[in-house]
Design a protein around this motif. Structure first.
Motif, PDB file in Angstrom:
ATOM      1  N   ARG A  15      48.007  59.358  30.744  1.00 20.99           N
ATOM      2  CA  ARG A  15      47.725  60.681  30.172  1.00 20.99           C
ATOM      3  C   ARG A  15      48.230  61.817  31.050  1.00 20.99           C
ATOM      4  N   LEU A  16      49.175  61.513  31.944  1.00 17.09           N
ATOM      5  CA  LEU A  16      49.704  62.542  32.833  1.00 17.09           C
ATOM      6  C   LEU A  16      51.121  62.884  32.402  1.00 17.09           C
ATOM      7  N   SER A  17      51.431  64.182  32.347  1.00 18.13           N
ATOM      8  CA  SER A  17      52.795  64.575  32.026  1.00 18.13           C
ATOM      9  C   SER A  17      53.098  65.949  32.596  1.00 18.13           C
ATOM     10  N   THR A  18      54.264  66.083  33.208  1.00 18.59           N
ATOM     11  CA  THR A  18      54.726  67.399  33.637  1.00 18.59           C
ATOM     12  C   THR A  18      55.777  67.924  32.654  1.00 18.59           C
ATOM     13  N   ALA A  66      47.486  64.506  26.798  1.00 17.49           N
ATOM     14  CA  ALA A  66      48.003  64.449  28.167  1.00 17.49           C
ATOM     15  C   ALA A  66      47.731  65.768  28.888  1.00 17.49           C
ATOM     16  N   VAL A  67      47.586  65.699  30.216  1.00 17.34           N
ATOM     17  CA  VAL A  67      47.370  66.912  31.019  1.00 17.34           C
ATOM     18  C   VAL A  67      48.480  67.052  32.072  1.00 17.34           C
ATOM     19  N   TYR A  68      48.725  68.299  32.430  1.00 15.46           N
ATOM     20  CA  TYR A  68      49.693  68.660  33.464  1.00 15.46           C
ATOM     21  C   TYR A  68      48.883  68.880  34.732  1.00 15.46           C
ATOM     22  N   VAL A  69      49.033  67.996  35.717  1.00 14.04           N
ATOM     23  CA  VAL A  69      48.180  68.034  36.905  1.00 14.04           C
ATOM     24  C   VAL A  69      48.943  68.584  38.110  1.00 14.04           C
ATOM     25  N   VAL A  70      48.370  69.620  38.728  1.00 10.07           N
ATOM     26  CA  VAL A  70      48.921  70.224  39.939  1.00 10.07           C
ATOM     27  C   VAL A  70      48.057  69.760  41.115  1.00 10.07           C
ATOM     28  N   MET A  87      46.315  56.371  46.956  1.00 10.50           N
ATOM     29  CA  MET A  87      47.540  55.631  46.666  1.00 10.50           C
ATOM     30  C   MET A  87      48.019  55.923  45.240  1.00 10.50           C
ATOM     31  N   ALA A  88      47.067  55.979  44.313  1.00  8.67           N
ATOM     32  CA  ALA A  88      47.425  56.254  42.912  1.00  8.67           C
ATOM     33  C   ALA A  88      48.066  57.633  42.791  1.00  8.67           C
ATOM     34  N   ILE A  89      47.488  58.634  43.466  1.00 11.56           N
ATOM     35  CA  ILE A  89      48.031  60.001  43.369  1.00 11.56           C
ATOM     36  C   ILE A  89      49.439  60.044  43.954  1.00 11.56           C
ATOM     37  N   ARG A  90      49.635  59.324  45.087  1.00 10.85           N
ATOM     38  CA  ARG A  90      50.964  59.293  45.704  1.00 10.85           C
ATOM     39  C   ARG A  90      51.991  58.686  44.735  1.00 10.85           C
ATOM     40  N   ARG A  91      51.563  57.598  44.050  1.00  5.55           N
ATOM     41  CA  ARG A  91      52.455  56.942  43.084  1.00  5.55           C
ATOM     42  C   ARG A  91      52.782  57.910  41.932  1.00  5.55           C
ATOM     43  N   TRP A  92      51.774  58.589  41.445  1.00  5.67           N
ATOM     44  CA  TRP A  92      52.008  59.547  40.349  1.00  5.67           C
ATOM     45  C   TRP A  92      52.982  60.631  40.784  1.00  5.67           C
ATOM     46  N   GLY A  96      56.859  61.580  39.389  1.00  5.86           N
ATOM     47  CA  GLY A  96      56.997  62.871  38.703  1.00  5.86           C
ATOM     48  C   GLY A  96      55.968  63.081  37.604  1.00  5.86           C
ATOM     49  N   LEU A  97      54.881  62.299  37.627  1.00  5.39           N
ATOM     50  CA  LEU A  97      53.839  62.447  36.603  1.00  5.39           C
ATOM     51  C   LEU A  97      52.909  63.605  36.921  1.00  5.39           C
TER      52      LEU A  97
END
Ligand SMILES: [Zn+2]
Length: 341
Positions: A15-18, A66-70, A87-92, A96-97
């Motif tokens: 559900r993540l998208s830039t 989906a949300v645009y996460v900063v 680790m998950a945030i680093r992968r995202w 580029g998610l």
């Protein structure tokens, strides 16, 4: 339990998208993961992002929002998070998610202004949609609706970051780019803080939604260089898979790869690829397409794959049609999520 948390993080990842055409709201992760009153749990938890995604889905009445996460870079070393979460945030970020910045500051508000998306925050309650505890999970309160997408000239160009591996503006990302950060009027990479090179006009991108049995299930972007195949079980990696939402009859009538949509010089086009055909419903008539036939999709037209399985621009339907969309938290271990009474 760790395995189950990973499953929730995977569900959130979906559900993540830039891509401003796909995202429905902007989130400052450093803020959201400390909303302890949402679950009375740890000081910081990545699962709270899932609660905010769920709240947005209920607010819009849509599945799969989906949300645009900063993300402020300090979050990557926040010891209140588990190593699994960091680790998950680093992968995202690498994929580029999400957008990671040396200093997030007011970037969420800039993204909102450039894209027309609402900010999900408590920082300016009233003007924005604030995620607060409610019955059965977080709810959004406030008045902000999505405003019309801005026509900022920076959104009409393709940008290139001097860092070739940049996940947001690198060589690999020539479409579906996020809005650049404007530093004193100069388009810059939010992550690398460097001036972006202008690579020419950005091909137009159009949002489409899939509605099955009156419920909006998925939103996706169609671009000039990004034809999208829609079907029961298409083989193409970036395709839209309808299989999980179809019943016996529609599953039999809809082909694995049923149709293809793409933006051309003429506009948004649909090409039938199916065995049983596609119907284009315009204000005036029903147009039947058989395999290989192509038609332009007008602003208010609906593409019908089978009764109740439809494709249109998002503005065509006022409501997403579902009161309680499927939660990204459904795999969450109950120990991690204690809902406040
Ligand atoms: Zn960059």
């Amino acid at each position: 339990m760790r395995f189950e948390v990973s499953k929730v993080l995977d569900a959130i990842e979906g559900r993540l998208s830039t891509d401003p055409v796909v995202a429905r709201g902007v989130v400052d992760l450093a803020e959201v993961l400390r909303y302890t009153d949402l679950d009375a749990g740890r000081p910081a938890s990545l699962l709270r992002l899932g609660q905010v995604v769920d709240a947005l889905g209920r607010h819009l009445g849509e599945e799969g929002v989906a949300v645009y996460v900063v993300v402020d870079r300090s979050v990557l070393s926040d010891s209140d998070l588990t190593s699994n979460e960091r680790m998950a945030i680093r992968r995202w970020a690498d994929d580029g998610l999400v957008e990671v910045l040396p200093s997030a500051g007011d970037r969420v508000f800039e993204v909102a202004e450039l894209t027309g998306l609402p900010v999900l925050t408590r920082r300016e309650a009233g003007r924005w949609l604030a995620p607060v505890p409610g019955g059965g999970g977080a709810v959004l309160v406030g008045t902000a609706a999505a405003s019309p997408t801005s026509n900022h000239p920076a959104l009409a160009r393709i940008w290139q970051c001097p860092e070739p591996e940049c996940a947001l503006f690198g060589a690999q990302r020539q479409s579906a780019q996020p809005p650049p950060r404007m530093r004193s009027g100069v388009p810059s990479c939010p992550r690398h803080e460097q001036r972006l090179a202008d690579r020419g006009p950005r091909p137009p991108s159009v949002a489409l939604v899939v509605r099955v049995d009156g419920i909006v299930r998925q939103r996706f972007a169609v671009g000039a260089e990004r034809p999208v195949v829609v079907g029961r079980e298409p083989a193409e990696p970036s395709a839209v898979r309808l299989g999980p939402w179809l019943n016996g009859e529609s599953a039999r009538r809809i082909s694995r790869s049923h149709l293809r949509v793409v933006v051309t010089r003429a506009g948004l086009e649909v090409t039938d690829m199916s065995t049983n055909g596609t119907v284009l419903r315009t204000a005036a008539e029903l147009i039947r397409l058989s395999r290989g036939e192509t038609r332009l999709i007008g602003d208010n037209d609906v593409v019908v794959l089978h009764d109740g399985v439809e494709l249109a621009r998002p503005g065509r339907w006022r409501s997403g049609g579902v009161a309680d969309p499927r939660s990204v938290m459904s795999d969450a271990p109950t120990v991690a999520i204690r809902m406040p009474r």
